[in-house]
Write a protein that holds these residues in place. Structure first.
Motif, PDB file in Angstrom:
ATOM      1  N   VAL A  67      -0.968  25.789  63.451  1.00 44.57           N
ATOM      2  CA  VAL A  67      -2.222  26.453  63.844  1.00 44.57           C
ATOM      3  C   VAL A  67      -2.028  27.970  63.732  1.00 44.57           C
ATOM      4  N   ALA A  68      -0.898  28.464  64.206  1.00 45.65           N
ATOM      5  CA  ALA A  68      -0.629  29.911  64.146  1.00 45.65           C
ATOM      6  C   ALA A  68      -0.477  30.385  62.702  1.00 45.65           C
ATOM      7  N   ALA A  70      -1.830  29.013  60.096  1.00 47.76           N
ATOM      8  CA  ALA A  70      -3.155  28.960  59.461  1.00 47.76           C
ATOM      9  C   ALA A  70      -3.922  30.252  59.727  1.00 47.76           C
ATOM     10  N   LYS A  71      -3.824  30.753  60.963  1.00 50.65           N
ATOM     11  CA  LYS A  71      -4.494  32.010  61.304  1.00 50.65           C
ATOM     12  C   LYS A  71      -3.832  33.186  60.606  1.00 50.65           C
ATOM     13  N   LEU A  72      -2.562  33.025  60.305  1.00 51.49           N
ATOM     14  CA  LEU A  72      -1.807  34.101  59.646  1.00 51.49           C
ATOM     15  C   LEU A  72      -2.129  34.203  58.153  1.00 51.49           C
ATOM     16  N   VAL A 107      -8.822  23.470  63.110  1.00 50.93           N
ATOM     17  CA  VAL A 107      -8.177  24.470  62.255  1.00 50.93           C
ATOM     18  C   VAL A 107      -7.872  23.850  60.886  1.00 50.93           C
ATOM     19  N   THR A 164       4.575  34.483  64.903  1.00 51.32           N
ATOM     20  CA  THR A 164       4.008  34.820  63.595  1.00 51.32           C
ATOM     21  C   THR A 164       3.707  36.314  63.462  1.00 51.32           C
TER      22      THR A 164
END
Lengths: 236, 85
Positions: A67-68, A70-72, A107, A164
């Motif tokens: 999830v982290a 993906a946001k990165l 996500v 991240t």
């Protein structure tokens, strides 16, 4: 013949080789099945790559990391950098897990994930640490630059999810180093002062006095450099 | 073969990349141009070119790529199914 301990026996069980690749050497080439089709490292030439492994699909810490990451992904894309995940799970497991993350956490995973069932890529990059787990890949992360050179490695144990923000900071630091021929100090972030490489000759040390650097001593000088990605862009 | 589905049809990405080549006719195309035309990320275009090249669906002149008769046939099969945009 008697043996005092199993380790004395001439026939030993096969051990997984865990040989680390070398910094500043060409990153080991590979071609592998991924959730985005068959990809080779060579396909990314001209682009920076963050190659990272996780121990197993459908596990809690790995899910928080995905999830982290993906946001990165869009943050790294601004830096001409693509993410590439890896574990020893099958392509079907990856697809099911990616779908579960979308359904349960809302996500989308935008980056490909290598299905390294035969551990070819994991072996090339020393991702399996047999004293931690003889089957799963550790939480390894490799930054490979746009020329295919391995620039940085981070290893975390199975129990500890990665930060991240540090991955972005690392990519920013490496790209700043390349762009301005400087080094970055501890806890550096874009916008902070950078370190000017120390002079190597008496003449260069003397000449440095007129270059406008902020010097504590002749061997410790700082300066400011423009950010590659603006503060507004960094906030996304 | 990642560019070809188990039922023998082209994958979505392969269809978009080869479709862009088809629109160029006999002209050779480089992956950078195909990525720009299709919106497919460059690394995936390169992977598709490698895979479809191995499958003899496209051919190169050392600098660029274009469809072979086999590649046109693969696209035509999809067109018959009404899937090629």
């Amino acid at each position: 013949m008697e043996y005092n301990s199993p380790s004395d026996h001439p026939i030993q069980p096969a051990r997984i080789q865990s040989i680390l690749p070398r910094l500043n050497a060409l990153a080991p080439a590979f071609e592998a099945e991924t959730t985005h089709g068959r990809l080779a490292l060579e396909d990314y030439r001209g682009t920076w790559v963050v190659l990272f492994s996780h121990p197993a699909d459908f596990t809690p810490v790995c899910t928080t990391e995905f999830v982290a990451f993906a946001k990165l992904a869009p943050v790294l894309k601004q830096r001409n950098t693509e993410l590439l995940g890896l574990s020893i799970d099958s392509i079907y497991s990856h697809l099911a897990w990616v779908n579960a993350i979308r359904d349960k956490f809302g996500v989308e995973i935008p980056f490909p994930v290598i299905a390294d069932g035969n551990r070819e890529v994991a072996s090339l990059y020393g991702m399996i640490n047999p004293d931690e787990s003889s089957t799963e890949t550790s939480r390894c992360l490799f930054v490979i630059d746009d020329k295919g050179i391995l620039r940085a490695m981070i290893y975390y144990p199975l129990t500890t999810g990665r930060n991240t923000d540090e991955v972005v900071r690392l990519v920013d630091a490496l790209q700043t180093t390349d762009r301005h021929k400087v080094a970055t100090p501890a806890n550096w972030n874009p916008g902070d002062k950078v370190i000017v490489p120390p002079p190597r000759t008496v003449e260069d040390a003397e000449a440095r006095k007129s270059l406008g650097y902020d010097c504590v001593d002749w061997w410790y000088c700082e300066t400011t450099v423009p950010n590659a990605v603006s503060a507004a862009e960094r906030k996304g | 073969m990642a560019c070809i589905n188990p039922d023998g049809t082209l994958t979505e990405v392969a269809r978009r990349v080869l479709g862009a080549m088809a629109r160029r006719g006999a002209a050779f195309a480089v992956p950078e141009d195909l990525a720009g035309e299709t919106g497919v990320p460059l690394h995936r275009v390169r992977a598709t070119v490698r895979e479809t090249g191995r499958a003899k669906l496209i051919e190169d002149d050392g600098a660029g790529w274009r469809l072979t008769a086999l590649g046109r046939e693969a696209l035509d099969l999809d067109e018959d199914d009404g899937e090629l945009a």
